[in-house]
Design an enzyme around this catalytic site. Structure first.
Site, PDB file in Angstrom:
ATOM      1  N   ASP A   1      37.771  58.141  36.802  1.00  0.00           N
ATOM      2  CA  ASP A   1      36.406  57.801  36.392  1.00  0.00           C
ATOM      3  C   ASP A   1      35.416  58.753  37.053  1.00  0.00           C
ATOM      4  O   ASP A   1      35.290  58.782  38.272  1.00  0.00           O
ATOM      5  CB  ASP A   1      36.107  56.357  36.812  1.00  0.00           C
ATOM      6  CG  ASP A   1      34.682  55.940  36.487  1.00  0.00           C
ATOM      7  OD1 ASP A   1      34.495  55.228  35.491  1.00  0.00           O
ATOM      8  OD2 ASP A   1      33.756  56.325  37.240  1.00  0.00           O
TER       9      ASP A   1
ATOM     10  N   TYR B   1      27.547  62.755  38.590  1.00  0.00           N
ATOM     11  CA  TYR B   1      28.246  62.970  39.863  1.00  0.00           C
ATOM     12  C   TYR B   1      28.353  64.463  40.195  1.00  0.00           C
ATOM     13  O   TYR B   1      28.670  64.820  41.324  1.00  0.00           O
ATOM     14  CB  TYR B   1      29.667  62.385  39.849  1.00  0.00           C
ATOM     15  CG  TYR B   1      29.767  60.891  39.617  1.00  0.00           C
ATOM     16  CD1 TYR B   1      28.649  60.064  39.643  1.00  0.00           C
ATOM     17  CD2 TYR B   1      31.007  60.308  39.368  1.00  0.00           C
ATOM     18  CE1 TYR B   1      28.768  58.693  39.419  1.00  0.00           C
ATOM     19  CE2 TYR B   1      31.135  58.945  39.150  1.00  0.00           C
ATOM     20  CZ  TYR B   1      30.009  58.144  39.172  1.00  0.00           C
ATOM     21  OH  TYR B   1      30.144  56.800  38.940  1.00  0.00           O
TER      22      TYR B   1
ATOM     23  N   LYS C   1      30.429  59.615  31.927  1.00  0.00           N
ATOM     24  CA  LYS C   1      29.241  58.824  31.587  1.00  0.00           C
ATOM     25  C   LYS C   1      28.062  59.707  31.195  1.00  0.00           C
ATOM     26  O   LYS C   1      27.888  60.800  31.747  1.00  0.00           O
ATOM     27  CB  LYS C   1      28.837  57.940  32.777  1.00  0.00           C
ATOM     28  CG  LYS C   1      29.996  57.169  33.380  1.00  0.00           C
ATOM     29  CD  LYS C   1      29.590  56.208  34.469  1.00  0.00           C
ATOM     30  CE  LYS C   1      30.814  55.661  35.195  1.00  0.00           C
ATOM     31  NZ  LYS C   1      31.348  56.558  36.233  1.00  0.00           N
TER      32      LYS C   1
ATOM     33  N   HIS D   1      25.430  55.381  31.184  1.00  0.00           N
ATOM     34  CA  HIS D   1      25.485  55.112  32.626  1.00  0.00           C
ATOM     35  C   HIS D   1      24.565  53.962  33.052  1.00  0.00           C
ATOM     36  O   HIS D   1      24.964  53.113  33.859  1.00  0.00           O
ATOM     37  CB  HIS D   1      25.118  56.398  33.390  1.00  0.00           C
ATOM     38  CG  HIS D   1      25.714  56.496  34.744  1.00  0.00           C
ATOM     39  ND1 HIS D   1      26.155  57.681  35.279  1.00  0.00           N
ATOM     40  CD2 HIS D   1      25.944  55.562  35.690  1.00  0.00           C
ATOM     41  CE1 HIS D   1      26.632  57.461  36.499  1.00  0.00           C
ATOM     42  NE2 HIS D   1      26.509  56.179  36.767  1.00  0.00           N
TER      43      HIS D   1
ATOM     44  N   ILE E   1      38.037  50.640  39.991  1.00  0.00           N
ATOM     45  CA  ILE E   1      38.144  52.097  40.208  1.00  0.00           C
ATOM     46  C   ILE E   1      37.699  52.454  41.627  1.00  0.00           C
ATOM     47  O   ILE E   1      36.658  53.071  41.832  1.00  0.00           O
ATOM     48  CB  ILE E   1      37.289  52.874  39.175  1.00  0.00           C
ATOM     49  CG1 ILE E   1      35.908  52.188  38.988  1.00  0.00           C
ATOM     50  CG2 ILE E   1      37.998  53.011  37.851  1.00  0.00           C
ATOM     51  CD1 ILE E   1      34.849  53.108  38.416  1.00  0.00           C
TER      52      ILE E   1
ATOM     53  N   LYS F   1      37.035  54.277  45.059  1.00  0.00           N
ATOM     54  CA  LYS F   1      36.881  55.674  45.458  1.00  0.00           C
ATOM     55  C   LYS F   1      37.352  55.838  46.891  1.00  0.00           C
ATOM     56  O   LYS F   1      37.059  54.998  47.756  1.00  0.00           O
ATOM     57  CB  LYS F   1      35.402  56.070  45.365  1.00  0.00           C
ATOM     58  CG  LYS F   1      35.071  57.436  45.938  1.00  0.00           C
ATOM     59  CD  LYS F   1      34.471  57.357  47.342  1.00  0.00           C
ATOM     60  CE  LYS F   1      34.431  58.728  48.004  1.00  0.00           C
ATOM     61  NZ  LYS F   1      33.993  58.659  49.409  1.00  0.00           N
ATOM     62  N   SER F   2      38.094  56.862  47.157  1.00  0.00           N
ATOM     63  CA  SER F   2      38.352  57.259  48.530  1.00  0.00           C
ATOM     64  C   SER F   2      38.584  58.760  48.551  1.00  0.00           C
ATOM     65  O   SER F   2      39.161  59.315  47.626  1.00  0.00           O
ATOM     66  CB  SER F   2      39.572  56.544  49.119  1.00  0.00           C
ATOM     67  OG  SER F   2      39.830  57.090  50.400  1.00  0.00           O
TER      68      SER F   2
ATOM     69  N   ARG G   1      44.240  56.487  52.276  1.00  0.00           N
ATOM     70  CA  ARG G   1      43.602  55.345  51.604  1.00  0.00           C
ATOM     71  C   ARG G   1      43.770  55.408  50.086  1.00  0.00           C
ATOM     72  O   ARG G   1      43.868  54.374  49.423  1.00  0.00           O
ATOM     73  CB  ARG G   1      42.116  55.297  51.939  1.00  0.00           C
ATOM     74  CG  ARG G   1      41.834  54.871  53.359  1.00  0.00           C
ATOM     75  CD  ARG G   1      40.367  55.063  53.616  1.00  0.00           C
ATOM     76  NE  ARG G   1      39.952  54.519  54.882  1.00  0.00           N
ATOM     77  CZ  ARG G   1      38.725  54.692  55.369  1.00  0.00           C
ATOM     78  NH1 ARG G   1      37.833  55.377  54.696  1.00  0.00           N
ATOM     79  NH2 ARG G   1      38.410  54.173  56.525  1.00  0.00           N
TER      80      ARG G   1
ATOM     81  N   ASN H   1      45.257  52.201  48.329  1.00  0.00           N
ATOM     82  CA  ASN H   1      44.522  51.455  47.301  1.00  0.00           C
ATOM     83  C   ASN H   1      45.313  51.340  45.999  1.00  0.00           C
ATOM     84  O   ASN H   1      45.010  50.488  45.166  1.00  0.00           O
ATOM     85  CB  ASN H   1      43.167  52.119  47.028  1.00  0.00           C
ATOM     86  CG  ASN H   1      42.241  52.065  48.226  1.00  0.00           C
ATOM     87  OD1 ASN H   1      42.510  51.341  49.189  1.00  0.00           O
ATOM     88  ND2 ASN H   1      41.160  52.819  48.187  1.00  0.00           N
TER      89      ASN H   1
HETATM   90  P1  A2P Z   1      36.620  57.108  52.236  1.00  0.00           P
HETATM   91  O1  A2P Z   1      36.263  57.918  51.015  1.00  0.00           O
HETATM   92  O2  A2P Z   1      36.268  57.794  53.502  1.00  0.00           O
HETATM   93  O3  A2P Z   1      38.044  56.586  52.190  1.00  0.00           O
HETATM   94  P2  A2P Z   1      33.482  51.529  46.943  1.00  0.00           P
HETATM   95  O4  A2P Z   1      34.518  52.036  45.977  1.00  0.00           O
HETATM   96  O5  A2P Z   1      33.377  50.054  47.010  1.00  0.00           O
HETATM   97  O6  A2P Z   1      32.134  52.194  46.723  1.00  0.00           O
HETATM   98  O7  A2P Z   1      33.954  51.953  48.392  1.00  0.00           O
HETATM   99  C1  A2P Z   1      34.104  53.291  48.698  1.00  0.00           C
HETATM  100  C2  A2P Z   1      34.004  53.403  50.200  1.00  0.00           C
HETATM  101  O8  A2P Z   1      35.067  52.665  50.795  1.00  0.00           O
HETATM  102  C3  A2P Z   1      34.134  54.818  50.662  1.00  0.00           C
HETATM  103  O9  A2P Z   1      33.215  54.999  51.709  1.00  0.00           O
HETATM  104  C4  A2P Z   1      35.566  54.921  51.154  1.00  0.00           C
HETATM  105  O10 A2P Z   1      35.653  55.803  52.252  1.00  0.00           O
HETATM  106  C5  A2P Z   1      35.866  53.521  51.607  1.00  0.00           C
HETATM  107  N1  A2P Z   1      37.276  53.146  51.392  1.00  0.00           N
HETATM  108  C6  A2P Z   1      38.028  53.382  50.289  1.00  0.00           C
HETATM  109  N2  A2P Z   1      39.259  52.883  50.438  1.00  0.00           N
HETATM  110  C7  A2P Z   1      39.306  52.299  51.660  1.00  0.00           C
HETATM  111  C8  A2P Z   1      40.308  51.619  52.386  1.00  0.00           C
HETATM  112  N3  A2P Z   1      41.517  51.419  51.873  1.00  0.00           N
HETATM  113  N4  A2P Z   1      39.977  51.160  53.619  1.00  0.00           N
HETATM  114  C9  A2P Z   1      38.767  51.343  54.140  1.00  0.00           C
HETATM  115  N5  A2P Z   1      37.775  51.985  53.498  1.00  0.00           N
HETATM  116  C10 A2P Z   1      38.024  52.458  52.274  1.00  0.00           C
END
Ligand code: A2P
Length: 281
Positions: A51, A56, A81, A113, A235, A237-238, A243, A247
């Site tokens: 996504d 972005y 989007k 969007h 969806i 994001k990391s 992570r 996820n």
């Molecule tokens: P990072 O990119 O450093 O892993 P959302 O999708 O709710 O917006 O959350 C995204 C945020 O959550 C990002 O700052 C991401 O940081 C963090 N994040 C993603 N996966 C994990 C995880 N498994 N544990 C802790 N934080 C996470």
């Protein structure tokens, strides 16, 4: 090719329907120069839905990662989007071409969007998305951040509800009324900021922590599992490979009724992002 463990949802698409993985990978706030590596890591971890958005600024990075992978176009479900400044019939058609050029392929799901009600062009924009579908360019026209009022107006004027609405949704902002409206009109709910955003508060919540300990998973895995059991498309994001993999590993355990009830009790009705009725940027 291994079979993905991720369930799919079936999206209405005119006379047909299109399967979309319930768990995908979001690249909001991933800088363009990091996007290719991050999306490659996600594809390697097993994600088959990506996504992104014109806003972005990283569609080219996504495109490069897709081009570098051995996966075919049919194997990776791709969402982008339409940005607010491109709303309108002709503008939306043009913006779609720009996104496709940057991504290097056609898109499965194209979302408006934000409704940007002050501009009042979302119906014309959605008409353009229907035209793209009719022309076989786009598989599913959808929307993001729409309220029931915006969704209803699209249906009243164009005779069809969008098949999916991507909205802010997490344990502190559960959107029960909107989800009920979606259910009544066969609209799938897709969650952005599924982990509660960058503040990390949801992931620190003691109730989530307790469930995580009980099921032997991380708080993020518990929250993602909760989304899947609610029926949401999600969806996360990391930008961290560990992570990204963590996820994705949320299909081999489940939460019980007690866990779900405890998370239902966490709703605060407060957003981390903008209010769609007021955001016209
Ligand atoms: P990072 O990119 O450093 O892993 P959302 O999708 O709710 O917006 O959350 C995204 C945020 O959550 C990002 O700052 C991401 O940081 C963090 N994040 C993603 N996966 C994990 C995880 N498994 N544990 C802790 N934080 C996470």
């Amino acid at each position: 090719m291994t079979t993905s463990p991720v369930p799919t949802v079936s999206l209405r698409a005119g006379a047909a329907s299109v399967d979309m993985p319930q768990l995908g990978f979001g690249v909001f706030q991933v800088p363009q120069d990091e996007t290719e590596a991050v999306v490659r890591a996600a594809l390697e971890a097993g994600y088959r839905s990506i996504d992104t958005a014109a806003a972005y600024g990283n569609e080219e990075g996504v495109g490069r990662a897709l081009a570098a992978s051995d996966l075919t176009q049919q194997e990776v479900f791709l969402t982008t989007k339409l940005w607010n400044s491109d709303q309108g019939y002709d503008e939306a058609l043009q913006a779609y071409e720009t996104s496709v050029r940057k991504l290097g392929r056609e898109v499965d799901l194209y979302l408006i969007h934000w409704p940007t009600p002050a501009k009042d062009r979302y119906v014309d924009s959605f008409r353009a998305l229907l035209k793209l579908r009719e022309d076989g360019r786009l598989r599913v026209p959808g929307v993001s951040n729409f309220t029931p009022e915006h969704l209803q107006r699209v249906n009243d004027e164009l005779g069809e509800f969008p098949a999916i609405n991507q909205v802010e949704l997490h344990p502190y902002f559960q959107q029960a009324q909107l989800r009920e409206f979606h259910r009544a009109h066969d609209i799938h709910t897709e969650a952005w900021s599924p982990l509660g955003g960058q503040g990390g508060e949801v992931l620190q919540d003691p109730v989530i922590a307790q469930i995580a300990e009980k099921v032997g998973r991380t708080p993020a895995q518990v929250v993602l599992r909760w989304h899947l059991q609610l029926g949401n498309v999600v969806i996360p994001k990391s930008a961290t490979p560990e992570r990204i993999a963590q996820n994705f590993d949320v299909t081999a355990f489940s939460l019980d009724g007690e866990d779900l009830a405890a998370i239902a009790g966490l709703d605060r009705g407060t957003r981390v992002g903008p209010d769609p009725d007021e955001f016209n940027g």
